[in-house]
Motif scaffolding. Structure first.
Motif, PDB file in Angstrom:
ATOM      1  N   VAL A 161      34.604  53.342  34.390  1.00 21.71           N
ATOM      2  CA  VAL A 161      35.518  53.742  33.322  1.00 21.71           C
ATOM      3  C   VAL A 161      34.803  53.685  31.916  1.00 21.71           C
ATOM      4  CG1 VAL A 161      37.686  53.471  32.129  1.00 21.71           C
ATOM      5  CG2 VAL A 161      37.490  53.507  34.819  1.00 21.71           C
TER       6      VAL A 161
ATOM      7  N   TYR B 290      32.295  50.540  28.340  1.00 23.19           N
ATOM      8  CA  TYR B 290      32.619  50.132  29.750  1.00 23.19           C
ATOM      9  C   TYR B 290      33.944  49.332  30.018  1.00 23.19           C
ATOM     10  CZ  TYR B 290      28.574  52.497  31.604  1.00 23.19           C
ATOM     11  OH  TYR B 290      27.605  53.543  31.851  1.00 23.19           O
ATOM     12  N   LEU B 291      35.053  49.739  30.519  1.00 22.40           N
ATOM     13  CA  LEU B 291      36.038  48.868  30.757  1.00 22.40           C
ATOM     14  C   LEU B 291      35.453  47.578  31.734  1.00 22.40           C
ATOM     15  CD1 LEU B 291      39.280  48.354  30.975  1.00 22.40           C
ATOM     16  CD2 LEU B 291      39.159  49.798  33.490  1.00 22.40           C
ATOM     17  N   GLU B 292      35.953  46.342  31.396  1.00 17.73           N
ATOM     18  CA  GLU B 292      35.390  45.336  32.014  1.00 17.73           C
ATOM     19  C   GLU B 292      36.529  44.677  32.959  1.00 17.73           C
ATOM     20  OE1 GLU B 292      32.657  43.468  31.370  1.00 17.73           O
ATOM     21  OE2 GLU B 292      31.963  44.240  29.475  1.00 17.73           O
ATOM     22  N   ASN B 293      35.924  44.008  34.160  1.00 14.68           N
ATOM     23  CA  ASN B 293      36.914  43.417  35.079  1.00 14.68           C
ATOM     24  C   ASN B 293      37.989  42.445  34.516  1.00 14.68           C
ATOM     25  OD1 ASN B 293      35.695  44.546  37.431  1.00 14.68           O
ATOM     26  ND2 ASN B 293      34.729  42.959  37.985  1.00 14.68           N
ATOM     27  N   GLY B 294      39.211  42.820  34.789  1.00 11.75           N
ATOM     28  CA  GLY B 294      40.274  41.875  34.395  1.00 11.75           C
ATOM     29  C   GLY B 294      40.862  42.411  33.085  1.00 11.75           C
ATOM     30  N   GLU B 295      40.793  43.556  32.745  1.00 13.67           N
ATOM     31  CA  GLU B 295      41.298  44.118  31.529  1.00 13.67           C
ATOM     32  C   GLU B 295      41.973  45.496  31.951  1.00 13.67           C
ATOM     33  OE1 GLU B 295      38.688  44.050  28.327  1.00 13.67           O
ATOM     34  OE2 GLU B 295      37.529  45.838  29.076  1.00 13.67           O
ATOM     35  N   THR B 296      43.179  45.823  31.209  1.00 12.60           N
ATOM     36  CA  THR B 296      43.737  46.976  31.436  1.00 12.60           C
ATOM     37  C   THR B 296      42.672  48.178  30.724  1.00 12.60           C
ATOM     38  OG1 THR B 296      45.137  46.759  29.638  1.00 12.60           O
ATOM     39  CG2 THR B 296      45.972  45.813  31.662  1.00 12.60           C
ATOM     40  N   VAL B 297      43.117  49.297  30.865  1.00 13.51           N
ATOM     41  CA  VAL B 297      42.448  50.359  30.339  1.00 13.51           C
ATOM     42  C   VAL B 297      42.680  50.186  28.385  1.00 13.51           C
ATOM     43  CG1 VAL B 297      41.806  52.841  29.872  1.00 13.51           C
ATOM     44  CG2 VAL B 297      42.492  51.975  32.024  1.00 13.51           C
TER      45      VAL B 297
ATOM     46  N   ARG C 160      39.818  46.191  22.706  1.00 14.40           N
ATOM     47  CA  ARG C 160      38.533  45.395  22.450  1.00 14.40           C
ATOM     48  C   ARG C 160      37.368  46.257  21.789  1.00 14.40           C
ATOM     49  NH1 ARG C 160      34.406  45.643  25.404  1.00 14.40           N
ATOM     50  NH2 ARG C 160      35.605  46.344  27.050  1.00 14.40           N
TER      51      ARG C 160
END
Ligand SMILES: [Zn+2]
Ligand SMILES: [Zn+2]
Lengths: 183, 183
Positions: B40, B72-79, B85
């Motif tokens: 994503v 890129y979306l990171e692990n542990g965060e919502t979209v 960020r």
């Protein structure tokens, strides 16, 4: 991750690479930075007249519980393609996608759900290999206590809310919201 | 992928596992099935009055070209968290997210773009380390020939279309559509 998938070295450190802000697995052997990112779960709620189609899961997790046809997006497919594939695999049905109804995050386990609403092409459906049975439900018939996942509870509540207000609104939320505020 | 990241074996086969429909890297040593899935890309178009904020990229690819803050979306965060960020990292700005405006697929390279519209909190912004400069543009000022990516062209056209029709519609498409049909 125990070994570098590029060079096979076991010299992996979990550290923030230069210029980055997140820790990654960095290989001491070849320098490869191994990124890990959330996965997309795509799905579609099939609709026929005043009823929606749910599938009773023949696989773990949530064996025996009812779900909206959904699964991991695969490489090489669009989000809609993936949703159509899941409807075929789980409900042996074809739908015409109408609109995206939910964006639902489970950030703790790195999942992003994107679920659509779609019209069953001619009202026909079957039972895919990952389902025990499939069935059309009116809102009053939905087995709320036997729904598989919070994402499906949220999307079902969003759908019946949209029906009442006659719109195609996208609803966004995160685990553990089950959409009760949408009622 | 040359080595199993679990056991280090080089005995990897690219084959369809039993019960699956897609080929995966399967380890002959330990049996691990290595799944690979799309990523994503999340972003947000910051808006202030009749203008939108774009960032000129200080990094490859598309160095020097204008873009909507995205990554890129990171692990542990919502979209949404990821979009906020990116706006901070690239434009040193804070926004209040308004709505999801685009779902854009580049399935050939396994990317799903989710871009929002957001209001700049007080009209202030800066220049993040990944940007050469940032600037507010009216629709007439947009440097259409110098936009970095098709996803940003599509989202910008969708945004100005929504402004004209005064709605918050989600637009869905895939590469190489640049939204010219939305004008
Ligand atoms: Zn390595
Ligand atoms: Zn292995």
């Amino acid at each position: 991750m125990n070994f570098c998938s590029h060079c096979g070295s076991a010299d992996l450190r979990h550290e923030v690479p230069p210029g980055d802000t997140y820790p990654r697995y960095v290989c001491g052997g070849c320098g490869t930075i191994h990124y890990e990112n959330p996965k997309v779960v795509t799905g579609c709620l099939p609709v026929w007249e005043d009823r929606v189609l749910l599938c009773r899961r023949a696989i773990e997790p949530a064996y025996g519980r009812w779900n909206i046809p959904s699964g991991y997006l695969e490489n090489g497919e669009t989000v809609v393609d993936g949703a159509l594939r899941e409807v075929r695999e789980e409900a042996a049905a074809e739908v015409k996608v109408s609109y995206l109804i939910s964006l639902y995050n489970i950030e703790r386990i790195n999942q992003v759900y994107l679920q659509f609403v779609g019209e069953l092409i001619d009202g026909s459906y079957g039972v895919g290999p990952e389902s025990l049975e499939t069935r059309l439900f009116t809102e009053a018939q939905i087995p709320w206590e036997e729904i598989a996942f919070t994402s499906s509870l949220f999307t079902l509540r969003a759908y019946f809310r949209n029906r009442r207000t006659n719109d195609h609104r996208l609803h966004r939320s995160s685990y553990p919201d089950v959409g009760e505020g949408l009622r």
